[in-house]
Design an enzyme around this catalytic site. Structure first.
Site, short mmCIF file in Angstrom:
data_model
loop_
_atom_site.label_atom_id
_atom_site.label_comp_id
_atom_site.label_asym_id
_atom_site.label_seq_id
_atom_site.Cartn_x
_atom_site.Cartn_y
_atom_site.Cartn_z
CG ASP A 56 9.18 -0.02 -53.68
OD1 ASP A 56 7.97 -0.32 -53.74
OD2 ASP A 56 9.58 1.09 -53.30
CD GLU A 79 -0.38 -4.36 -59.39
OE1 GLU A 79 0.76 -3.97 -59.10
OE2 GLU A 79 -1.08 -3.83 -60.30
CG HIS A 146 7.39 5.11 -52.96
ND1 HIS A 146 8.43 5.05 -52.06
CD2 HIS A 146 7.30 3.88 -53.50
CE1 HIS A 146 8.96 3.84 -52.08
NE2 HIS A 146 8.28 3.11 -52.94
CG HIS A 147 3.71 2.68 -53.57
ND1 HIS A 147 3.61 3.36 -54.76
CD2 HIS A 147 4.55 1.63 -53.79
CE1 HIS A 147 4.38 2.76 -55.66
NE2 HIS A 147 4.96 1.72 -55.10
N GLY A 445 -19.66 -11.29 -61.44
CA GLY A 445 -19.90 -10.82 -62.81
C GLY A 445 -18.99 -9.70 -63.27
CG ASP A 475 -16.79 -8.15 -79.30
OD1 ASP A 475 -17.62 -8.44 -78.42
OD2 ASP A 475 -17.07 -7.48 -80.30
CG ASN A 502 -21.35 -10.20 -79.30
OD1 ASN A 502 -20.47 -9.45 -78.89
ND2 ASN A 502 -22.00 -11.03 -78.51
N GLY A 504 -19.56 -5.64 -79.45
CA GLY A 504 -19.78 -4.88 -78.22
C GLY A 504 -20.42 -5.67 -77.11
CD GLU A 508 -23.62 -4.44 -69.43
OE1 GLU A 508 -24.74 -4.20 -68.95
OE2 GLU A 508 -22.66 -4.83 -68.73
#
Length: 620
Positions: A56, A79, A146-147, A445, A475, A502, A504, A508
């Site tokens: 708004d 966003e 608001h916000h 990253g 994925d 793969n 996951g 990591e």
């Protein structure tokens, strides 16, 4: 005087003329609303797409955007994705900027991660974060809108933005609106970093003088100091003379970000020095150039590349960003005494730094000084930079096989985007065709970045008349930002998306927790995504699942698929613990640096010895 020096002087003249004209024409007869003043400036900078989400506090401005004859309102699903898209747009739309529009508070904070990826000392991407904010009267009286945070702190969000943008402008009245808009736009272009601009609802339609729009904004940094620059040129020339021309050039990301590709290529072709790139500098130099030797990544480099770069008597580093993933965990084996660094805003020769001596103006003069070494430098042998497709004794798709194979699929002018993880590392050793562009986010990253970035990159590629837009994403990463596939279809862009399934977060897993459940994800019906996201009759898209080398090769050789006439998604089934060699080594180094393993020897010397031993065992 060189072309670059002339351009810099002209930019400074334009800036001064603009300031003088503002003082003379504040009451000029030609009027324009503040909103349209901003849109006109963006048009002058080559902006044709604006990303964001309506709210708004920006709806009045959005009326102007939607009615604008040349700027397309893209409209994103959230966003964060919009900021990613503006990032990708800016990386591909050279000589322009990306623009993301959000609303006050909730919208702008949601975009912050995407903006931070281009912040100072990070990825260096020119993006304008434009925020619609409450009226100037509300800014003064501070009602519990608001916000807001409910405590009257209307400046909380701009204070947050100060941490992630180079400069900020908070418009408060029409008197300074034009100068403030121009100031942050010039900063955005000249330092190649994000900037922040707030636009109160009641100022959008306020009228101001349009006279300033007749003068172009400066795109060039201020001229180098003539005397200091001359001294630096003498000093660098002396270093090359002492090295007898035994030097190599290493190009990095800021070569691209600060618009010195042409100056760099003129330098290379006139001097003949061997040139290598970092992962973030990939495609700064055409990779079919005969003096290009490949990617240098410290101890993780191919042995023949590591030897050539580290054995040279002198290294000329251009536009470097020495992050961990861009340097093989800081494993460069090149002393400062053998290094000359050229940057956008300073030059360093060995241990001496020279502020405000920028590479864009320095490089052409350096070319003249060092062209005498061309015959000698051209005789320095460079091992051929190739990536042959290996012959493996099974039909399973491995990273060792995948990346050389898709390398044969690429064409000149393709725009190739790789996601954080296996893709960023897999692409590094694959030679790319001439005039292709690699878009990656090695330093920041942020997983999921590549989906929004692909949207922006595809729109910019269409503007520039480039080739196909091709994305490689895992994925796990795509699940964060998958909604933007719907926007791609609505905007009629047609990327080819290779989705590596793969099971996951493989990167990591290699850093820590190979079998931990926190690195697992839910498996989606990937080939049904487009139906869910808007292509109910299947006319806009195609999807495929490939499980072996034979099927993938057949698909890559298919003329219809390769034409990219529709948006396409290829699900590639791979083992969850298969990863490129460079990623495996880098992940081990990162894991040890993070000290997850209690067996790592504490203390700087012991820990670094442990890391070096790991690197050497993996490289050998």
């Amino acid at each position: 005087m060189t072309t670059q020096a002339t351009a810099a002087l002209q930019a400074e003249v334009n800036r001064l003329r603009l300031e003088v004209q503002r003082l003379q024409t504040e009451q000029g007869s030609q009027k324009i609303t503040i909103g349209n003043y901003l849109l006109t400036r963006l048009t002058q900078l080559g902006v044709t797409s604006m990303f964001g989400v309506p709210g708004d506090f920006n709806l009045g401005f959005l009326d102007l955007v939607e009615d604008h004859p040349t700027i397309n309102w893209v409209g994103n699903c959230n966003e964060l994705n919009a900021a990613y898209a503006a990032d990708g747009y800016a990386r591909v739309k050279e000589h322009s900027i990306g623009v993301v529009l959000t609303t006050f508070g909730v919208g702008e904070l949601s975009a912050t991660n995407g903006i931070a990826g281009g912040k100072p000392f990070s990825e260096m991407v020119p993006v304008l974060h434009l925020v619609g904010v409450p009226s100037t009267a509300q800014q003064k009286t501070k009602p519990m809108l608001h916000h807001t945070l409910g405590d009257g702190r209307y400046d909380a969000y701009v204070k947050a933005a100060e941490q992630f943008t180079f400069s900020q402008a908070f418009l408060t009245d029409k008197k300074n609106a034009a100068s403030e808009i121009d100031r942050v736009l010039v900063d955005c272009m000249t330092v190649a970093r994000p900037v922040y601009l707030s636009l109160p609802t009641d100022l959008v339609h306020e009228e101001i003088s349009a006279q300033g729009l007749k003068i172009s904004l400066s795109r060039h940094p201020s001229p180098n100091d003539v005397e200091v620059e001359s001294f630096v040129l003498d000093l660098i020339s002396k270093q090359f003379k002492e090295a007898a021309g035994d030097a190599v050039v290493l190009v990095d990301a800021c070569t691209i970000r600060h618009d010195v590709r042409q100056e760099l290529n003129d330098f290379l072709r006139n001097t003949g020095f061997p040139v290598y790139a970092t992962p973030m500098g990939k495609t700064a130099v055409d990779e079919n150039y005969e003096r290009y030797g490949g990617i240098y990544l410290g101890s993780i480099s191919r042995p023949e590349i590591k030897d050539k770069v580290e054995s040279a008597k002198l290294l000329l580093s251009i536009g470097s960003l020495r992050s961990d993933f861009n340097t093989g965990n800081f494993s460069y084996n090149i002393s400062t005494a053998r290094t000359i660094e050229l940057h956008s805003n300073y030059t360093q020769v060995q241990y001496a730094a020279f502020p405000a001596i920028g590479m864009k103006q320095l490089l052409p003069k350096l070319t003249e000084r060092l062209a005498c070494y061309c015959d000698r430098a051209s005789k320095i042998h460079i091992p051929q930079y190739t990536s042959p497709i290996p012959k493996e004794d099974n039909d399973l798709i491995s990273h060792t096989w995948l990346w050389p194979r898709v390398g044969a699929f690429f064409k000149p002018k393709d725009v190739i985007i790789t996601e954080t993880g296996t893709s960023n590392f897999g692409i590094s050793d694959v030679p790319l065709p001439e005039k292709s562009i690699l878009v990656s986010q090695v330093l920041w990253g942020s997983i999921g970045w590549s989906i929004g970035s692909t949207l922006g990159a595809a729109l910019a590629a269409r503007d520039r008349g480039l080739g196909r837009t091709i994305l490689f994403v895992g994925d796990g990463s795509i699940q964060l930002t998958v909604q933007e596939l719907s926007v791609m279809m609505r905007q009629d862009v047609k990327p080819i998306i290779f989705l590596i399934n793969n099971s996951g977060y493989t990167i990591e897993r290699y850093i820590h927790g190979k079998q931990r459940k926190y690195n697992d994800i839910s498996n989606w019906n990937w080939t049904g995504l487009f139906n869910t996201l808007g292509d109910s009759d299947g006319k806009l898209s195609r999807t495929y699942t490939v499980r072996d080398k034979t099927n993938l090769s057949e698909l890559l050789d298919d003329v219809t698929f390769a034409s990219g006439d529709k948006i396409q998604l290829v699900e590639i089934i791979m083992d969850k613990l298969d990863a490129p060699r460079a990623l495996q080594v880098q992940a081990q180094l990162s894991g040890k640096t993070n000290a997850y393993d209690s067996k790592v020897i504490r203390g700087p010397e012991g820990e670094m010895d442990d890391i070096r031993n790991t690197v050497e065992s993996n490289v050998d």
